[in-house]
Design a protein around this motif. Structure first.
Motif: not given
Length: 515
Positions: A18-22, A147-151, A155-156, A263-264
């Motif tokens: 998850q750390g690499i993904r983000h 969406l991946d970041k938001l869930i 903050a995006m 709100k998304i």
């Protein structure tokens, strides 16, 4: 159409993946994370299906190591480039992977966005398929990335026009299917099956629907539904049909539907506070597969509470039947309860079983078998999927505990009275003769009687309970000297106390205290 270098992340630690993904805005850099695997074997299965261009893999993993993964992948798919992640002490493994064609490696403790990106871009420049692509150009963030970041709770900054184009309706609903013990290889098939079924079902819905698949998290397959405000009933109907289809197909899974939100940016809160909360309560609702967050109403105080003080008093007074019935009634009241946390309940139950065993042993009931089985009971309670399993475990335990109390005592009433007397008076300078006089026995007869009816002789038993108490004082009363402790547990001779302690504990009192 954008061309991305597709990356598969392989590491047995979920937090690392998850750390690499983000760590980066991957798609703006020309890359796309297409999957994650926790070991080399799962990664091989995903390579066939996802066709990544590049694999970023750990070295030390269960099932199949990164070293073996490199050897197999480069043998079957020589065009796939591999970058290895390693710790400082794994250089020999890394060196062997270079012999099999690894492009580069990175040290995990030094992993940061800039160094990772530099290695990946250097690797991609040598790949024929991407040789003419400029990876330095900035590319816009895709909706999937946002969406991946938001869930995940980030903050995006979003392109409102693009979001509105993708999701034109005012109402959002988060849909999650928990596939429980599905393997990583079957998750993809389940995702595709659910997406196909949902998209087929919405064609018959009264309201328009947009169905957007999100990244899965562990066993959770997640979809974002976008519809009109009046579309909630259709969404519920979709879930019901999906569960029915699963049952007919022999699949067992849970489905949770969030409340409506507008709100998304609320996506993370809806997932953690609506979906995860309602799925936690499924433990107490074992006959359900479908859960709706807007129906999850806390009923604080409506259920029966447990009177811990009365339970402890009943155990202390050997009113075991009342104590067992009290615990049984409380656990029987739990199905359908929404006011109790699953983890707190399991902890409470394990603690209650432990207290029962301690009480039985304290009052000299033959509960050694139950005591030996306690960790298996604790494990089974911890792993129980629903309240029905726990009720069966408790019934089995209470039956065994009842046998200890009513039918399976190896000690006679007489020996129990003697043992209780020793438990209460062991701090005094007891002798066999004094205890025999207390019970109107001949000392020689008491010695034989004790040996016949108890697994330990008189002196062995007395020394053991004295030393057990001494150990407690050594651990918990640092202000007391060893000589004081010796006197407190019934030994007038300090040197004899030390000799007995060393014999039973294998070390001296002073060394025991230092541990």
């Amino acid at each position: 159409m954008e061309t991305y270098c597709k990356i598969l992340i392989v590491d047995d630690e979920m937090l690392v993946r998850q750390g690499i993904r983000h760590l980066l805005d991957w798609e703006s850099e020309g890359f796309q994370i297409v999957g994650e695997a926790s070991n080399g074997q799962d990664a091989l299965d995903m390579v066939k299906r996802l066709e990544p261009n590049l694999i970023l893999t750990d070295i030390v993993m269960p099932v199949m190591s990164g070293e073996e993964l490199v050897r197999v992948v480069k043998g079957l798919y020589p065009e796939i480039e591999i970058v290895v992640l390693s710790s400082y002490g794994e250089f020999e493994y890394v060196r062997s992977t270079f012999q099999n064609g690894v492009a580069d490696y990175l040290l995990k403790p030094k992993l940061d966005a800039n160094s990772l990106l530099a290695v990946l871009k250097k690797t991609v420049q040598g790949m024929p398929a991407f040789r003419h692509i400029d990876f330095t150009n900035e590319k816009g963030q895709s909706v999937d990335y946002v969406l991946d970041k938001l869930i995940s709770g980030y903050a995006m900054e979003m392109d409102g026009a693009e979001i509105s184009a993708q999701f034109p309706y005012p109402c959002f609903i988060l849909f999650v299917a928990d596939m429980q013990d599905s393997s990583s290889s079957s998750m993809k098939r389940n995702e595709e099956w659910i997406e196909t079924l949902l998209k087929g079902l919405v064609q018959d819905a009264e309201q328009p629907f947009i169905i957007h698949r999100l990244s899965h998290q562990d066993s959770h397959i997640r979809f974002l539904l976008n519809t009109e405000d009046a579309g909630r009933m259709d969404a519920i109907h979709l879930c019901e049909q999906l569960v029915d289809s699963g049952v007919r197909g022999g699949s067992s899974f849970y489905v949770a539907l969030s409340k409506n939100f507008r709100k998304i940016e609320e996506l993370h809160d809806v997932y953690t506070q609506d979906i995860l909360k309602v799925l936690d309560h499924r433990f107490f609702l074992s006959d359900q597969q479908l859960f709706f967050a807007d129906e999850l109403v806390e009923h604080e105080g409506n259920g029966e509470s447990f009177d811990s003080e009365a339970f402890s008093a009943e155990l202390n007074h050997q009113d075991f039947q009342q104590a067992f019935e009290r615990l049984g009634r409380y656990v029987a009241s739990m199905p359908g309860r929404l006011d109790t946390d699953m983890f707190e309940f399991k902890s409470f139950l394990g603690h209650s079983l432990f207290n029962i065993i301690v009480s039985l042993l304290h009052f000299h009931y033959e509960a050694r078998t139950l005591d030996e089985a306690k960790y298996e009971y604790f494990r089974a309670i911890h792993e129980a999927k629903h309240i029905g399993e726990v009720r069966s475990l408790l019934a089995k335990f209470l039956n065994e505990a009842t046998d200890c109390v009513t039918g399976n005592k190896t000690s006679s009433p007489g020996i129990q009275k003697i043992l209780m007397y020793l438990d209460e008076h062991f701090t005094e300078p007891l002798t066999l003769t004094e205890v025999a006089k207390q019970f109107h026995f001949n000392p020689s007869y008491l010695s034989n009687y004790f040996t016949i009816h108890n697994k330990e002789g008189f002196n062995e038993y007395l020394n053991r309970i004295r030393i057990e108490r001494a150990c407690e004082l050594l651990r918990d009363s640092a202000h007391m000297s060893i000589s004081e402790i010796s006197s407190l547990v019934g030994y007038s001779d300090h040197s004899y106390f030390t000799k007995v302690f060393r014999k039973l504990m294998g070390t001296s009192p002073s060394h025991y205290r230092k541990k």
